[in-house]
Motif scaffolding. Sequence first.
Motif: not given
Length: 159
Positions: A136-158
Motif C-alpha cells: 500500500r502506498l505510504g510514507p516509505h514511498h516518498d523517495a520513489l515519489r520524489n524521484a518520479i516527480s523530479g524526472e517529470l520536472d526535468r522532462l518538462r523543462s526540456v
Amino acid sequence: MTGDWRTDRIRDALSGENPTVLRRLTAGFAVIGDVQFLPGYSVLLVDEPDVRRLSDLPRAKRLSFLSDMDQLGEAVERACRRLDPAFRRVNLEILGNTDPYLHAHVWPRFEWEPADVVGRPVWLYPRERWSDEQFRLGPHHDALRNAISGELDRLRSVT
C-alpha cells in the motif's frame, strides 16, 4: 478533505485534495498508484471528470493526453532505472474496464518478478498482491515519489 479522495480522484486532484498527485501535466494529472508491488506504478488521470474514452476528447487534447502519458512513462522509466538495477521496461495501458473515467496505467517491470508473471500482463498477478498492506502506498514511498516527480520536472523543462 471532505471525504475519501478515492471516490472522485479527478475532482479531488482538481481541488488539490488528491494526495497521490505527483504533478499537473498538460491534459491531466500524474499520480502514483495506490499499490506499489511494482515500485513506481503510476497513473495519468485526465483532467475532465466526465471524459470516459480517449475518443471523447477533441483531437488536440487527445494528443496532449497521449503526450502526457509518454512523459509520465519516461519519468517512471528514468526513476526506476536509477533506483533498481533490475528494471526492465515500462508498459503503458489505457484500459477503462473498471474505472469509468479516462486514465492510463504506467507499469514498471523488473527482472526480479516471479517467472509465472514477468512476461505477462500485470493484471494476472495474484489478487492478494493488490490488497497486501506491505504494498500500500505510504510514507516509505516518498523517495520513489520524489524521484518520479523530479524526472517529470526535468522532462518538462526540456520541452
